[in-house]
Design a protein around this motif. Structure first.
Motif, PDB file in Angstrom:
ATOM      1  N   LEU A   1      14.646 -51.397 -59.403  1.00 14.86           N
ATOM      2  CA  LEU A   1      14.236 -51.602 -58.012  1.00 14.86           C
ATOM      3  C   LEU A   1      13.165 -50.612 -57.595  1.00 14.86           C
ATOM      4  O   LEU A   1      13.149 -49.445 -58.038  1.00 14.86           O
ATOM      5  N   LYS A   2      12.280 -51.088 -56.726  1.00 12.81           N
ATOM      6  CA  LYS A   2      11.165 -50.291 -56.223  1.00 12.81           C
ATOM      7  C   LYS A   2      11.262 -50.201 -54.702  1.00 12.81           C
ATOM      8  O   LYS A   2      11.860 -51.085 -54.062  1.00 12.81           O
ATOM      9  N   PRO A   3      10.680 -49.190 -54.103  1.00 14.34           N
ATOM     10  CA  PRO A   3      10.701 -49.104 -52.634  1.00 14.34           C
ATOM     11  C   PRO A   3      10.152 -50.356 -51.969  1.00 14.34           C
ATOM     12  O   PRO A   3      10.638 -50.738 -50.892  1.00 14.34           O
ATOM     13  N   GLU A   4       9.198 -51.016 -52.584  1.00 13.82           N
ATOM     14  CA  GLU A   4       8.637 -52.227 -51.982  1.00 13.82           C
ATOM     15  C   GLU A   4       9.584 -53.418 -52.046  1.00 13.82           C
ATOM     16  O   GLU A   4       9.283 -54.477 -51.490  1.00 13.82           O
ATOM     17  N   ASP A   5      10.724 -53.270 -52.711  1.00 15.08           N
ATOM     18  CA  ASP A   5      11.751 -54.318 -52.689  1.00 15.08           C
ATOM     19  C   ASP A   5      12.618 -54.220 -51.449  1.00 15.08           C
ATOM     20  O   ASP A   5      13.464 -55.094 -51.212  1.00 15.08           O
ATOM     21  N   THR A   6      12.437 -53.186 -50.662  1.00 18.75           N
ATOM     22  CA  THR A   6      13.216 -53.017 -49.442  1.00 18.75           C
ATOM     23  C   THR A   6      12.960 -54.165 -48.486  1.00 18.75           C
ATOM     24  O   THR A   6      11.807 -54.458 -48.138  1.00 18.75           O
ATOM     25  N   ALA A   7      14.033 -54.838 -48.070  1.00 20.91           N
ATOM     26  CA  ALA A   7      13.914 -56.006 -47.201  1.00 20.91           C
ATOM     27  C   ALA A   7      15.307 -56.527 -46.874  1.00 20.91           C
ATOM     28  O   ALA A   7      16.298 -56.106 -47.467  1.00 20.91           O
ATOM     29  N   MET A   8      15.345 -57.467 -45.935  1.00 19.21           N
ATOM     30  CA  MET A   8      16.539 -58.262 -45.724  1.00 19.21           C
ATOM     31  C   MET A   8      16.459 -59.428 -46.706  1.00 19.21           C
ATOM     32  O   MET A   8      15.425 -60.106 -46.779  1.00 19.21           O
ATOM     33  N   TYR A   9      17.530 -59.633 -47.442  1.00 22.73           N
ATOM     34  CA  TYR A   9      17.562 -60.692 -48.443  1.00 22.73           C
ATOM     35  C   TYR A   9      18.452 -61.833 -47.940  1.00 22.73           C
ATOM     36  O   TYR A   9      19.574 -61.597 -47.464  1.00 22.73           O
ATOM     37  N   TYR A  10      17.933 -63.058 -48.090  1.00 27.15           N
ATOM     38  CA  TYR A  10      18.625 -64.244 -47.629  1.00 27.15           C
ATOM     39  C   TYR A  10      18.796 -65.225 -48.786  1.00 27.15           C
ATOM     40  O   TYR A  10      17.875 -65.389 -49.597  1.00 27.15           O
ATOM     41  N   CYS A  11      19.934 -65.902 -48.836  1.00 27.94           N
ATOM     42  CA  CYS A  11      20.034 -67.033 -49.740  1.00 27.94           C
ATOM     43  C   CYS A  11      19.884 -68.309 -48.921  1.00 27.94           C
ATOM     44  O   CYS A  11      20.158 -68.336 -47.713  1.00 27.94           O
ATOM     45  N   ALA A  12      19.422 -69.348 -49.598  1.00 29.33           N
ATOM     46  CA  ALA A  12      19.143 -70.610 -48.936  1.00 29.33           C
ATOM     47  C   ALA A  12      19.440 -71.758 -49.880  1.00 29.33           C
ATOM     48  O   ALA A  12      19.315 -71.617 -51.103  1.00 29.33           O
ATOM     49  N   ALA A  13      19.805 -72.901 -49.307  1.00 26.21           N
ATOM     50  CA  ALA A  13      20.103 -74.096 -50.091  1.00 26.21           C
ATOM     51  C   ALA A  13      19.301 -75.260 -49.543  1.00 26.21           C
ATOM     52  O   ALA A  13      19.150 -75.404 -48.319  1.00 26.21           O
ATOM     53  N   GLY A  14      18.793 -76.091 -50.440  1.00 22.47           N
ATOM     54  CA  GLY A  14      18.019 -77.240 -50.012  1.00 22.47           C
ATOM     55  C   GLY A  14      17.579 -78.072 -51.186  1.00 22.47           C
ATOM     56  O   GLY A  14      18.049 -77.889 -52.310  1.00 22.47           O
ATOM     57  N   THR A  15      16.684 -79.006 -50.901  1.00 23.39           N
ATOM     58  CA  THR A  15      16.129 -79.877 -51.933  1.00 23.39           C
ATOM     59  C   THR A  15      14.709 -79.427 -52.213  1.00 23.39           C
ATOM     60  O   THR A  15      13.874 -79.403 -51.308  1.00 23.39           O
ATOM     61  N   CYS A  16      14.438 -79.072 -53.457  1.00 18.05           N
ATOM     62  CA  CYS A  16      13.120 -78.508 -53.762  1.00 18.05           C
ATOM     63  C   CYS A  16      12.526 -79.173 -54.997  1.00 18.05           C
ATOM     64  O   CYS A  16      13.199 -79.903 -55.723  1.00 18.05           O
ATOM     65  N   ASN A  17      11.264 -78.909 -55.213  1.00 20.02           N
ATOM     66  CA  ASN A  17      10.597 -79.300 -56.450  1.00 20.02           C
ATOM     67  C   ASN A  17       9.805 -78.093 -56.929  1.00 20.02           C
ATOM     68  O   ASN A  17       9.847 -77.021 -56.331  1.00 20.02           O
ATOM     69  N   THR A  18       9.066 -78.253 -57.989  1.00 18.78           N
ATOM     70  CA  THR A  18       8.365 -77.099 -58.554  1.00 18.78           C
ATOM     71  C   THR A  18       7.323 -76.535 -57.590  1.00 18.78           C
ATOM     72  O   THR A  18       6.977 -75.362 -57.657  1.00 18.78           O
ATOM     73  N   TRP A  19       6.829 -77.386 -56.694  1.00 13.71           N
ATOM     74  CA  TRP A  19       5.835 -76.901 -55.724  1.00 13.71           C
ATOM     75  C   TRP A  19       6.492 -76.138 -54.587  1.00 13.71           C
ATOM     76  O   TRP A  19       5.991 -75.118 -54.122  1.00 13.71           O
ATOM     77  N   SER A  20       7.635 -76.623 -54.115  1.00 15.77           N
ATOM     78  CA  SER A  20       8.253 -76.063 -52.907  1.00 15.77           C
ATOM     79  C   SER A  20       9.361 -75.060 -53.187  1.00 15.77           C
ATOM     80  O   SER A  20       9.933 -74.498 -52.253  1.00 15.77           O
ATOM     81  N   ALA A  21       9.660 -74.815 -54.448  1.00 16.85           N
ATOM     82  CA  ALA A  21      10.859 -74.055 -54.803  1.00 16.85           C
ATOM     83  C   ALA A  21      10.943 -72.684 -54.149  1.00 16.85           C
ATOM     84  O   ALA A  21      12.035 -72.231 -53.813  1.00 16.85           O
ATOM     85  N   LEU A  22       9.829 -72.013 -53.959  1.00 13.42           N
ATOM     86  CA  LEU A  22       9.856 -70.680 -53.354  1.00 13.42           C
ATOM     87  C   LEU A  22       9.231 -70.687 -51.963  1.00 13.42           C
ATOM     88  O   LEU A  22       8.771 -69.660 -51.473  1.00 13.42           O
ATOM     89  N   ARG A  23       9.268 -71.847 -51.335  1.00 12.02           N
ATOM     90  CA  ARG A  23       8.724 -71.985 -49.973  1.00 12.02           C
ATOM     91  C   ARG A  23       9.855 -72.291 -49.011  1.00 12.02           C
ATOM     92  O   ARG A  23      10.659 -73.183 -49.248  1.00 12.02           O
ATOM     93  N   SER A  24       9.893 -71.582 -47.920  1.00 11.90           N
ATOM     94  CA  SER A  24      11.049 -71.641 -47.024  1.00 11.90           C
ATOM     95  C   SER A  24      11.255 -73.025 -46.418  1.00 11.90           C
ATOM     96  O   SER A  24      12.388 -73.395 -46.095  1.00 11.90           O
ATOM     97  N   TYR A  25      10.204 -73.833 -46.275  1.00 14.20           N
ATOM     98  CA  TYR A  25      10.361 -75.133 -45.620  1.00 14.20           C
ATOM     99  C   TYR A  25      11.207 -76.105 -46.438  1.00 14.20           C
ATOM    100  O   TYR A  25      11.673 -77.112 -45.915  1.00 14.20           O
ATOM    101  N   ALA A  26      11.431 -75.813 -47.700  1.00 14.09           N
ATOM    102  CA  ALA A  26      12.243 -76.695 -48.545  1.00 14.09           C
ATOM    103  C   ALA A  26      13.736 -76.518 -48.311  1.00 14.09           C
ATOM    104  O   ALA A  26      14.540 -77.303 -48.803  1.00 14.09           O
ATOM    105  N   TYR A  27      14.111 -75.507 -47.537  1.00 12.15           N
ATOM    106  CA  TYR A  27      15.519 -75.140 -47.426  1.00 12.15           C
ATOM    107  C   TYR A  27      16.030 -75.328 -46.006  1.00 12.15           C
ATOM    108  O   TYR A  27      15.391 -74.877 -45.043  1.00 12.15           O
ATOM    109  N   ASN A  28      17.158 -76.024 -45.890  1.00  5.88           N
ATOM    110  CA  ASN A  28      17.698 -76.298 -44.562  1.00  5.88           C
ATOM    111  C   ASN A  28      18.983 -75.547 -44.255  1.00  5.88           C
ATOM    112  O   ASN A  28      19.505 -75.652 -43.139  1.00  5.88           O
ATOM    113  N   TYR A  29      19.503 -74.798 -45.201  1.00  2.00           N
ATOM    114  CA  TYR A  29      20.672 -73.965 -44.932  1.00  2.00           C
ATOM    115  C   TYR A  29      20.362 -72.540 -45.359  1.00  2.00           C
ATOM    116  O   TYR A  29      19.852 -72.307 -46.466  1.00  2.00           O
ATOM    117  N   TRP A  30      20.696 -71.611 -44.477  1.00  2.00           N
ATOM    118  CA  TRP A  30      20.371 -70.204 -44.691  1.00  2.00           C
ATOM    119  C   TRP A  30      21.575 -69.324 -44.367  1.00  2.00           C
ATOM    120  O   TRP A  30      22.346 -69.615 -43.462  1.00  2.00           O
TER     121      TRP A  30
END
Length: 125
Positions: free
Chosen positions: A86-115
């Motif tokens: 871990l690095k200091p720049e990893d400091t953050a609030m971490y959230y898990c999310a569930a949704g329907t994604c594809n390879t384009w949207s997988a790391l984009r928040s709009y693909a997820y409807n539960y947080w």
């Protein structure tokens, strides 16, 4: 209603490790993409890791590749994020999310409807 609950955050020195867990209130997320996002103060929410539905693959942000691992723990019914070096720049609030994604949207928040509500990770230098 699906509820996601994160746990495992805390404070650690640079170079250390933490393991985050995401538990769901139903089995909804077994057939959905599960991702971990993070947001530091004053910054946009960033997708860091995703486990595709059916556990067929994973994907990571370049900033964490080689250091973070996302996996499912069937015994605990959780999706975990193992964070090493871990690095200091990893400091953050971490959230898990569930949704329907594809390879384009997988790391984009709009693909997820539960947080989840988030768990704080603080890395000191």
């Amino acid at each position: 209603q699906v509820q996601l609950v994160e746990s495992g955050g805390g404070s650690v020195q640079a170079g250390g490790s933490l393991r985050l867990s995401c538990a769901a209130s139903t089995y909804y997320y077994r057939n959905r993409c599960i991702a971990w996002f993070r947001q530091a103060p004053g910054k946009e929410r960033e997708g860091v890791a995703v486990l595709y539905s059916g556990d067929i693959a994973t994907s990571y942000a370049d900033s964490v590749k080689g250091r973070f691992t996302i996996s499912r723990d069937n015994a605990k019914n959780t999706v975990d994020l193992q964070m090493n070096s871990l690095k200091p720049e990893d400091t953050a609030m971490y959230y898990c999310a569930a949704g329907t994604c594809n390879t384009w949207s997988a790391l984009r928040s709009y693909a997820y409807n539960y947080w989840g509500q988030g768990t704080q990770v603080t890395v000191s230098s």
